[in-house]
Design an enzyme around this catalytic site. Structure first.
Site, PDB file in Angstrom:
ATOM      1  N   GLU A  16      22.777  30.474  40.946  1.00  0.00           N
ATOM      2  CA  GLU A  16      23.084  30.849  42.323  1.00  0.00           C
ATOM      3  C   GLU A  16      22.255  32.053  42.731  1.00  0.00           C
ATOM      4  OE1 GLU A  16      27.551  29.230  43.187  1.00  0.00           O
ATOM      5  OE2 GLU A  16      27.434  31.215  42.322  1.00  0.00           O
ATOM      6  N   CYS A  35      30.108  40.135  45.815  1.00  0.00           N
ATOM      7  CA  CYS A  35      29.980  40.741  44.481  1.00  0.00           C
ATOM      8  C   CYS A  35      30.988  40.130  43.533  1.00  0.00           C
ATOM      9  CB  CYS A  35      30.276  42.226  44.538  1.00  0.00           C
ATOM     10  SG  CYS A  35      29.250  43.115  45.657  1.00  0.00           S
TER      11      CYS A  35
HETATM   12  N1  SAH Z   1      25.668  42.516  35.165  1.00  0.00           N
HETATM   13  C1  SAH Z   1      25.150  43.405  36.177  1.00  0.00           C
HETATM   14  C2  SAH Z   1      24.712  42.656  37.405  1.00  0.00           C
HETATM   15  C3  SAH Z   1      25.855  42.091  38.229  1.00  0.00           C
HETATM   16  S1  SAH Z   1      25.839  42.978  39.699  1.00  0.00           S
HETATM   17  C4  SAH Z   1      26.166  44.491  36.470  1.00  0.00           C
HETATM   18  O1  SAH Z   1      27.269  44.408  35.965  1.00  0.00           O
HETATM   19  O2  SAH Z   1      25.836  45.457  37.144  1.00  0.00           O
HETATM   20  C5  SAH Z   1      27.300  42.571  40.425  1.00  0.00           C
HETATM   21  C6  SAH Z   1      28.091  43.787  40.837  1.00  0.00           C
HETATM   22  O3  SAH Z   1      29.341  43.307  41.375  1.00  0.00           O
HETATM   23  C7  SAH Z   1      28.468  44.670  39.656  1.00  0.00           C
HETATM   24  O4  SAH Z   1      28.555  46.010  40.055  1.00  0.00           O
HETATM   25  C8  SAH Z   1      29.837  44.135  39.308  1.00  0.00           C
HETATM   26  O5  SAH Z   1      30.573  45.012  38.526  1.00  0.00           O
HETATM   27  C9  SAH Z   1      30.402  43.909  40.684  1.00  0.00           C
HETATM   28  N2  SAH Z   1      31.566  43.026  40.694  1.00  0.00           N
HETATM   29  C10 SAH Z   1      31.893  42.091  39.803  1.00  0.00           C
HETATM   30  N3  SAH Z   1      33.045  41.485  40.145  1.00  0.00           N
HETATM   31  C11 SAH Z   1      33.433  42.044  41.303  1.00  0.00           C
HETATM   32  C12 SAH Z   1      34.548  41.836  42.159  1.00  0.00           C
HETATM   33  N4  SAH Z   1      35.464  40.915  41.896  1.00  0.00           N
HETATM   34  N5  SAH Z   1      34.624  42.592  43.256  1.00  0.00           N
HETATM   35  C13 SAH Z   1      33.676  43.519  43.552  1.00  0.00           C
HETATM   36  N6  SAH Z   1      32.608  43.749  42.789  1.00  0.00           N
HETATM   37  C14 SAH Z   1      32.495  43.033  41.660  1.00  0.00           C
END
Ligand code: SAH
Length: 350
Positions: A91, A332
């Site tokens: 995606e 996110c």
């Molecule tokens: N693995 C990397 C790249 C993913 S970025 C990382 O963890 O940074 C995606 C971002 O969205 C990250 O900051 C992650 O923690 C956040 N994220 C994941 N699940 C989420 C949710 N349910 N609500 C808001 N942010 C979320």
């Protein structure tokens, strides 16, 4: 299966041309067809001799010019499902704004890190993406936009620093001055806190933006949300971030998802501010996106407001980011590797 032509960097393409007894300038011509004109058929490379394009087509593939599925309206956030040669899918999210086009890339099929609130790791880890498969996401989105993205964020499915080589090779291709020309300042890599990756990034000649997903003000809370905190505890992570900022003279963005009653109290904000003291950074507060497997709720507006004001009172630069794409499950943490049960494989152009 033939590898994608997008896996090659320019010196590798030059080496292939040399092997095929072609002059070196042919590599530059092909490179521009791939990344400036962004053609998706070998035959469209008009100034390339047919014998050369046939020889390349025998060894390398140019992927399908269309995504498997497109969700969302053209003027809004759109989610692409892209099929890969082995049947896996990735995606990618296209986020247009008034004066920019941001593309959110996936770096792996699935994820190994299992943050509790994130959908991307819920189906486990399938495989690494090649650099070409990462670049392919940019090519497809550029075709749909009719232009290349102005900004790229490695914030889709996967942990970029768990696939460091391929991710950084793709960064070099996106940044290449004869091709896509996406500036390093406009490329952001986001990590859940893989310390070894941050250390490596500090030594790279291309300095991209770094985001670190923190989501907690202390190690105990962070471990409940992000198992990676057991491998690289928060103190080690923050020490590495400090070293990164002094080595590179660049600031870090910390991502912090506000979860009601879990990490969003005034005391948490004060604790966070103390931890980040004298660390050149900004904090990006993100409303929690709804994920079926996670029962947590987003913070109430009053709590979010108090949190941000407490950080500001301690001279921490923080912003509350509006979540985009939740209607499409493209916000996110809502992206998956496209393997959901019963998912329609039809092309939906809404
Ligand atoms: N693995 C990397 C790249 C993913 S970025 C990382 O963890 O940074 C995606 C971002 O969205 C990250 O900051 C992650 O923690 C956040 N994220 C994941 N699940 C989420 C949710 N349910 N609500 C808001 N942010 C979320």
């Amino acid at each position: 299966m033939k590898p994608l032509i997008y896996n090659l960097d320019l010196p590798e393409l030059e080496a292939i041309c040399a092997e095929l007894e072609q002059p070196r300038f042919r590599a530059g011509q092909i490179w521009r067809w791939l990344y400036v004109q962004r053609v998706t058929e070998w035959g469209a490379m008009r100034n390339i001799p047919g014998s050369l394009s046939t020889a390349l087509a025998d060894r390398f593939s140019l992927p399908a010019p269309e995504p498997l599925e497109i969700e969302g309206r053209e003027d809004e956030t759109r989610k692409l499902l892209i099929s890969l040669a082995d049947g896996e899918c990735v995606e990618t999210v296209m986020i247009p704004a008034v004066d920019c086009r941001t593309l959110c890339l996936s770096s792996q099929v699935g994820c190994r890190f299992h943050c509790t609130f994130c959908a991307s790791g819920q189906d486990g880890f399938q495989r690494q993406l090649t650099s070409g498969e990462i670049v392919q996401q940019v090519i497809l989105a550029s075709r749909l936009w009719g232009d290349r993205p102005t900004h790229v964020v490695y914030m889709g499915v996967g942990e970029p620093f768990d696939n460091y080589e391929a991710v950084f090779k793709s960064v070099r291709t996106l940044n290449n001055a004869d091709g896509l020309r996406i500036g390093a300042r406009r490329i952001t890599i986001s990590t859940c806190g893989v310390v070894s990756g941050i250390e490596r990034l500090a030594e790279e000649s291309i300095q991209v933006e770094l985001s670190v997903s923190l989501h907690a003000s202390n190690g105990a809370v962070r471990t409940t949300l992000m198992p990676v905190n057991k491998t690289w505890p928060m103190d080690t992570l923050l020490d590495t971030c400090r070293a990164y900022t002094s080595r590179t003279r660049r600031i870090i963005t910390f991502e912090y998802t506000l979860i009601r009653g879990v990490n969003d109290s005034e005391a948490h904000a004060r604790e966070l501010a103390a931890r980040l003291k004298r660390l050149p950074c900004r904090v990006n507060l993100i409303p929690l996106s709804d994920v079926p497997e996670y029962a947590g709720k987003p913070s109430l507006p009053a709590a979010a407001d108090l949190f941000i004001r407490t950080l500001a009172a301690h001279h921490i630069n923080a912003t509350l980011r509006a979540s985009k794409g939740s209607r499409l499950r493209a916000a996110c943490g809502q992206l998956r590797s496209g393997r959901e049960e019963g998912r329609s494989r039809r092309s939906i152009i809404a």
